[in-house]
Design an enzyme around this catalytic site. Structure first.
Site, mmCIF file in Angstrom:
data_model
loop_
_atom_site.group_PDB
_atom_site.id
_atom_site.type_symbol
_atom_site.label_atom_id
_atom_site.label_comp_id
_atom_site.label_asym_id
_atom_site.label_seq_id
_atom_site.Cartn_x
_atom_site.Cartn_y
_atom_site.Cartn_z
ATOM 1 N N GLU A 91 -52.801 125.427 -30.495
ATOM 2 C CA GLU A 91 -53.644 126.220 -29.497
ATOM 3 C C GLU A 91 -52.900 127.462 -29.205
ATOM 4 O O GLU A 91 -53.243 128.628 -29.047
ATOM 5 C CB GLU A 91 -53.837 125.629 -28.177
ATOM 6 C CG GLU A 91 -54.666 124.362 -28.439
ATOM 7 C CD GLU A 91 -54.714 123.312 -27.190
ATOM 8 O OE1 GLU A 91 -53.804 122.738 -26.795
ATOM 9 O OE2 GLU A 91 -55.671 123.142 -26.476
ATOM 10 N N ALA A 115 -47.977 120.111 -26.231
ATOM 11 C CA ALA A 115 -47.711 119.961 -24.732
ATOM 12 C C ALA A 115 -46.573 118.724 -24.808
ATOM 13 O O ALA A 115 -46.581 118.144 -25.557
ATOM 14 C CB ALA A 115 -48.976 119.974 -23.885
#
Ligand code: CAA
Length: 260
Positions: free
Chosen positions: A115, A67
């Site tokens: 992820e 992120a």
């Protein structure tokens, strides 16, 4: 929707979706998450030309380095939870996408990048790929499903080790642990992913969608995967593709599936 951070090319029924923020190692900022949501709920889902998706990162260094940390400063608990929820929702869209999605992991797949790769159905790792969940280095934990899916792929003991130490593993170790399906020479990730998708594209699309759905049912709380499999098997029997597949077998020819 006009994509700023995604590049989409469609060739022979296979979409190549490239996350293109090379200077930030393809970190997932909120705009990129929005664009991924759009592709997996709209463009990619509704375009009948697309039979499968390769997801990769621009450049030679990173798949996705996580992120976007620059968007984290000043987040309070409610904002942090909302950010994690938005990411999880999009990654569920990928995991539940009715057409196969293959991650071509061409470099760092860290945090949200690991992820993202885990939300895809299959992972092809280039030999320079590195996987890890380094969030504890930031005083965080994975927020886009990492604590759950890493256990699903490699088991609780090894997953906890990676989550707690923030260590990275290389492509061969990821393959040994069952996280990467294939390891290929650097630069050949997309070609291998396309090869897999072209093979799957020759199968019955409605059956492929149900395989994905039933495999996900194994992990879904309150869903009986065996019961879902029985129902899905029955649904397949009603399709024209099943009739075509069975007829082609008897007539000793290749089936021509229409996705009906
Ligand atoms: N967010 C924002 N920018 C990032 C980034 C990220 N996750 N990862 C790398 N970048 C940026 C760097 O800031 C740098 O930008 P500048 O050139 O403007 O300084 C550029 O990408 C190149 O990175 P480095 O100079 O750091 O490259 P390196 O080769 O020295 O190191 C790396 C590579 C080991 C991947 C290192 O960049 C790194 O550790 N990145 C962060 C990895 C990380 O912690 N990911 C988890 C994020 S949190 C998360 O994902 C939470 C969640 O589950 C939702």
């Amino acid at each position: 929707m006009q994509y700023e951070n995604l590049r989409l090319e469609i060739d022979n029924g296979i979409a190549l979706l490239t996350i293109s923020r090379e200077k930030a190692l393809n970190a997932l900022n909120s705009q990129t998450i929005l664009e991924l949501r759009h592709f997996f709920s709209d463009t990619g889902r509704l375009n009948p030309e697309i039979k499968g998706v390769v997801l990769t990162g621009a450049g030679e260094k990173a798949f996705v380095a996580g992120a976007d940390i620059t968007e984290f400063s000043g987040l309070d608990s409610a904002q942090g939870a909302a950010l994690a929820q938005r990411g999880q929702d999009v990654f569920f869209l990928i995991e539940r996408f009715p057409k196969p999605v293959v991650a071509a992991v061409n470099g760092f797949a860290l945090g949200g990048g690991c992820e993202l790769a885990m939300a895809c159905h299959i992972r092809v790792a280039g030999e320079k790929a590195r996987f890890g969940q380094p969030e504890v280095n930031l005083g965080l934990i994975p927020g886009y499903g990492g604590t759950q899916r890493l256990i699903q792929y490699i088991g609780k003991g090894k997953a906890l080790e990676l989550l707690l130490t923030a260590d990275m593993i290389d492509a061969n170790e990821a393959h040994r642990l069952g996280l990467a399906n294939y390891v290929v020479p650097a630069g050949e990730e997309v070609a291998k992913a396309r090869e897999l998708l072209l093979k799957i594209a020759g199968k019955a699309p409605l059956a492929i969608a149900r395989v994905i759905e039933c495999a996900n049912a194994y992990f879904a709380e309150g869903v009986d995967g065996f019961a879902r499999e029985v129902a899905a098997f029955g649904e397949c029997c009603d399709t024209a593709d099943f009739k075509e597949g069975a007829a082609a077998f008897v007539e000793k020819r290749k089936a021509n599936f229409q996705g009906q």
